[in-house]
Design a protein around this motif. Structure first.
Motif, PDB file in Angstrom:
ATOM      1  N   UNK A  84       0.798  -1.228   0.000  1.00 25.19           N
ATOM      2  CA  UNK A  84       0.000   0.000   0.000  1.00 25.19           C
ATOM      3  C   UNK A  84       0.833   1.282   0.000  1.00 25.19           C
ATOM      4  N   UNK A  85       2.036   1.239  -0.551  1.00 27.84           N
ATOM      5  CA  UNK A  85       2.831   2.465  -0.664  1.00 27.84           C
ATOM      6  C   UNK A  85       2.172   3.430  -1.645  1.00 27.84           C
ATOM      7  N   UNK A  86       2.540   4.709  -1.546  1.00 28.15           N
ATOM      8  CA  UNK A  86       1.876   5.726  -2.368  1.00 28.15           C
ATOM      9  C   UNK A  86       2.053   5.466  -3.856  1.00 28.15           C
ATOM     10  N   UNK A  87       3.270   5.068  -4.273  1.00 29.76           N
ATOM     11  CA  UNK A  87       3.493   4.845  -5.699  1.00 29.76           C
ATOM     12  C   UNK A  87       2.651   3.664  -6.193  1.00 29.76           C
ATOM     13  N   UNK A  88       2.424   2.674  -5.325  1.00 33.62           N
ATOM     14  CA  UNK A  88       1.607   1.508  -5.689  1.00 33.62           C
ATOM     15  C   UNK A  88       0.142   1.914  -5.820  1.00 33.62           C
ATOM     16  N   UNK A  89      -0.336   2.751  -4.898  1.00 36.96           N
ATOM     17  CA  UNK A  89      -1.732   3.202  -4.954  1.00 36.96           C
ATOM     18  C   UNK A  89      -2.011   3.949  -6.256  1.00 36.96           C
ATOM     19  N   UNK A  90      -1.042   4.747  -6.711  1.00 37.19           N
ATOM     20  CA  UNK A  90      -1.212   5.485  -7.968  1.00 37.19           C
ATOM     21  C   UNK A  90      -1.284   4.530  -9.158  1.00 37.19           C
ATOM     22  N   UNK A  91      -0.386   3.544  -9.191  1.00 35.61           N
ATOM     23  CA  UNK A  91      -0.425   2.541 -10.254  1.00 35.61           C
ATOM     24  C   UNK A  91      -1.733   1.754 -10.207  1.00 35.61           C
ATOM     25  N   UNK A  92      -2.151   1.411  -9.000  1.00 35.19           N
ATOM     26  CA  UNK A  92      -3.369   0.615  -8.827  1.00 35.19           C
ATOM     27  C   UNK A  92      -4.570   1.335  -9.426  1.00 35.19           C
ATOM     28  N   UNK A  93      -4.663   2.633  -9.149  1.00 34.74           N
ATOM     29  CA  UNK A  93      -5.790   3.405  -9.665  1.00 34.74           C
ATOM     30  C   UNK A  93      -5.732   3.501 -11.186  1.00 34.74           C
ATOM     31  N   UNK A  94      -4.526   3.710 -11.735  1.00 37.79           N
ATOM     32  CA  UNK A  94      -4.374   3.795 -13.192  1.00 37.79           C
ATOM     33  C   UNK A  94      -4.764   2.480 -13.867  1.00 37.79           C
ATOM     34  N   UNK A  95      -4.369   1.366 -13.272  1.00 38.28           N
ATOM     35  CA  UNK A  95      -4.683   0.064 -13.863  1.00 38.28           C
ATOM     36  C   UNK A  95      -6.171  -0.270 -13.731  1.00 38.28           C
ATOM     37  N   UNK A  96      -6.788   0.157 -12.645  1.00 39.03           N
ATOM     38  CA  UNK A  96      -8.248  -0.003 -12.517  1.00 39.03           C
ATOM     39  C   UNK A  96      -8.949   0.751 -13.646  1.00 39.03           C
ATOM     40  N   UNK A  97      -8.501   1.992 -13.874  1.00 40.06           N
ATOM     41  CA  UNK A  97      -9.097   2.802 -14.945  1.00 40.06           C
ATOM     42  C   UNK A  97      -8.891   2.129 -16.300  1.00 40.06           C
ATOM     43  N   UNK A  98      -7.716   1.530 -16.495  1.00 43.03           N
ATOM     44  CA  UNK A  98      -7.422   0.867 -17.766  1.00 43.03           C
ATOM     45  C   UNK A  98      -8.312  -0.369 -17.949  1.00 43.03           C
ATOM     46  N   UNK A  99      -8.566  -1.084 -16.837  1.00 44.71           N
ATOM     47  CA  UNK A  99      -9.457  -2.241 -16.930  1.00 44.71           C
ATOM     48  C   UNK A  99     -10.879  -1.781 -17.278  1.00 44.71           C
ATOM     49  N   UNK A 100     -11.305  -0.685 -16.668  1.00 47.39           N
ATOM     50  CA  UNK A 100     -12.617  -0.129 -16.995  1.00 47.39           C
ATOM     51  C   UNK A 100     -12.678   0.235 -18.480  1.00 47.39           C
ATOM     52  N   UNK A 101     -11.587   0.788 -18.977  1.00 48.96           N
ATOM     53  CA  UNK A 101     -11.498   1.116 -20.401  1.00 48.96           C
ATOM     54  C   UNK A 101     -11.651  -0.146 -21.264  1.00 48.96           C
ATOM     55  N   UNK A 102     -11.027  -1.237 -20.832  1.00 46.29           N
ATOM     56  CA  UNK A 102     -11.150  -2.520 -21.546  1.00 46.29           C
ATOM     57  C   UNK A 102     -12.601  -2.963 -21.618  1.00 46.29           C
ATOM     58  N   UNK A 103     -13.280  -2.931 -20.483  1.00 49.06           N
ATOM     59  CA  UNK A 103     -14.664  -3.403 -20.414  1.00 49.06           C
ATOM     60  C   UNK A 103     -15.558  -2.563 -21.317  1.00 49.06           C
ATOM     61  N   UNK A 104     -15.415  -1.244 -21.251  1.00 47.71           N
ATOM     62  CA  UNK A 104     -16.246  -0.358 -22.070  1.00 47.71           C
ATOM     63  C   UNK A 104     -15.978  -0.589 -23.554  1.00 47.71           C
ATOM     64  N   UNK A 105     -14.712  -0.744 -23.907  1.00 40.45           N
ATOM     65  CA  UNK A 105     -14.388  -0.948 -25.326  1.00 40.45           C
ATOM     66  C   UNK A 105     -14.849  -2.312 -25.831  1.00 40.45           C
TER      67      UNK A 105
END
Length: 351
Positions: free
Chosen positions: A250-271
């Motif tokens: 749960x380090x800060x740099x990991x939380x930022x990556x985690x959020x970006x990858x969640x958004x990318x997965x959402x992008x996958x589902x929508x596309x």
């Protein structure tokens, strides 16, 4: 075509070949996000192998397509599969100077790394699982992930991220101890020092699910939903996402990556929904847009896409029902009304 092949092979009583094609059919279902169907085909393949076929083609497909591994249930029935995978990995040719980690002996050189970070944290070096105890400290594992995802960095910047409150002497000791533990766990040649920065040796054979996930999404992004390869790329990307990035850290740099990858997965589902829409498969598009709304229920554009699909299917009642739910959601959760764009769309769809 695979279903037809299965039927023909069953008529010929070619059980081993049926196991092979059935496993491929499970993989196709899994890539189409039809997990229940994929599990059913895999279960049938195991039953046929038990009744006189062979487990070997099933095991070979799972070795070559490791993203399918989550489909293998636990239990005695599947012991032959899991043991077969373990034996085949063990039997694969490895450099002679590599000693297995489970022997608790150090190995100086590593040739390949397989890294899973989405929904789980698993690292294999030269086909051998790296255990939690091999790291000796959580900071060592996190340092490796930091260098793998953030990229090469100086000792000073790394230390500032990992030990911001420590004295300079303590920081130096922490850094070198942690780096030593990374090399003990993964191999002396995994972390290299070039141009005043420490980084992962990219000359190694490295496969990482998150990197592959991002690469597939980036390849798909500029393509049209009407193009045949587009949906395949989005499906392959979505199949790699088994959950949050590095869920136990749960380090800060990991939380930022985690959020970006969640958004990318959402992008996958929508596309995937847009691709289904482009080939007029509105039922599949509805499933994808509903899945997107489970991830982010407040994105009005997803609600609009879903209602447009209902309109294409002539389901006026479902448009009305969804519109009422949307109004209630926004009123109770956000204390606002849906946008004028959404209101105008609903009005036009219900004319």
């Amino acid at each position: 075509e695979l279903d037809l092949a299965i039927s023909e092979l069953q008529m010929l009583h070619a059980k081993t070949e049926v196991v092979h094609v059935m496993t491929m059919r499970a993989m196709v279902s899994y890539l189409r996000n039809e997990r229940t169907q994929a599990e059913s085909f895999l279960k049938t393949a195991v039953q046929i192998a038990e009744s006189g076929g062979s487990f070997r083609p099933l095991i070979a497909e799972l070795i070559h397509h490791p993203f399918m591994e989550p489909l293998i249930p636990s239990g005695e029935r599947y012991t032959a599969v899991t043991q077969g995978i373990a034996q085949l990995l063990k039997a694969q040719i490895k450099p002679t100077n590599i000693i297995r980690l489970e022997d608790k002996l150090e190995a100086d050189t590593v040739y390949s790394l397989r890294i899973q970070t989405l929904g789980k944290e698993i690292i294999e070096r030269d086909g051998v699982l790296v255990l939690t105890t091999d790291w000796r400290a959580a900071a060592a594992k996190e340092l490796f992930f930091y260098l793998l995802f953030v990229g090469p960095d100086s000792r000073e910047r790394i230390s500032l991220n990992f030990w911001p409150e420590s004295t300079s002497g303590r920081v130096r000791s922490n850094f070198h101890t942690t780096l030593y533990r990374v090399r003990q766990a993964l191999g002396d040649n995994v972390i290299v020092f070039n141009d005043d920065a420490y980084g992962v040796n990219m000359a190694l054979d490295i496969w990482c699910d998150a990197h592959e996930f991002m690469n597939l999404a980036r390849q798909a992004r500029p393509l049209s939903p009407q193009d045949a390869p587009t949906e395949d790329l989005w499906q392959r990307a979505a199949a790699l996402y088994h959950g949050d990035f590095l869920p136990q850290l749960d380090s800060e740099w990991i939380l930022a990556f985690r959020e970006d990858l969640r958004d990318m997965y959402l992008e996958c589902v929508v596309n995937l929904g847009l691709c289904a829409q482009a080939r007029h498969d509105y039922r599949q598009a509805v499933r994808m847009f509903k899945q997107a709304l489970k991830i982010d229920p407040y994105r009005e554009e997803f609600h609009r896409k879903l209602m447009l699909c209902y309109a294409k299917q002539g389901e006026r009642g479902r448009i009305q029902s969804h519109w009422r739910k949307l109004q209630t959601l926004f009123d109770e959760e956000l204390a606002i009304e849906p946008s004028n764009e959404t209101k105008l769309l609903v009005r036009s769809l219900l004319k």
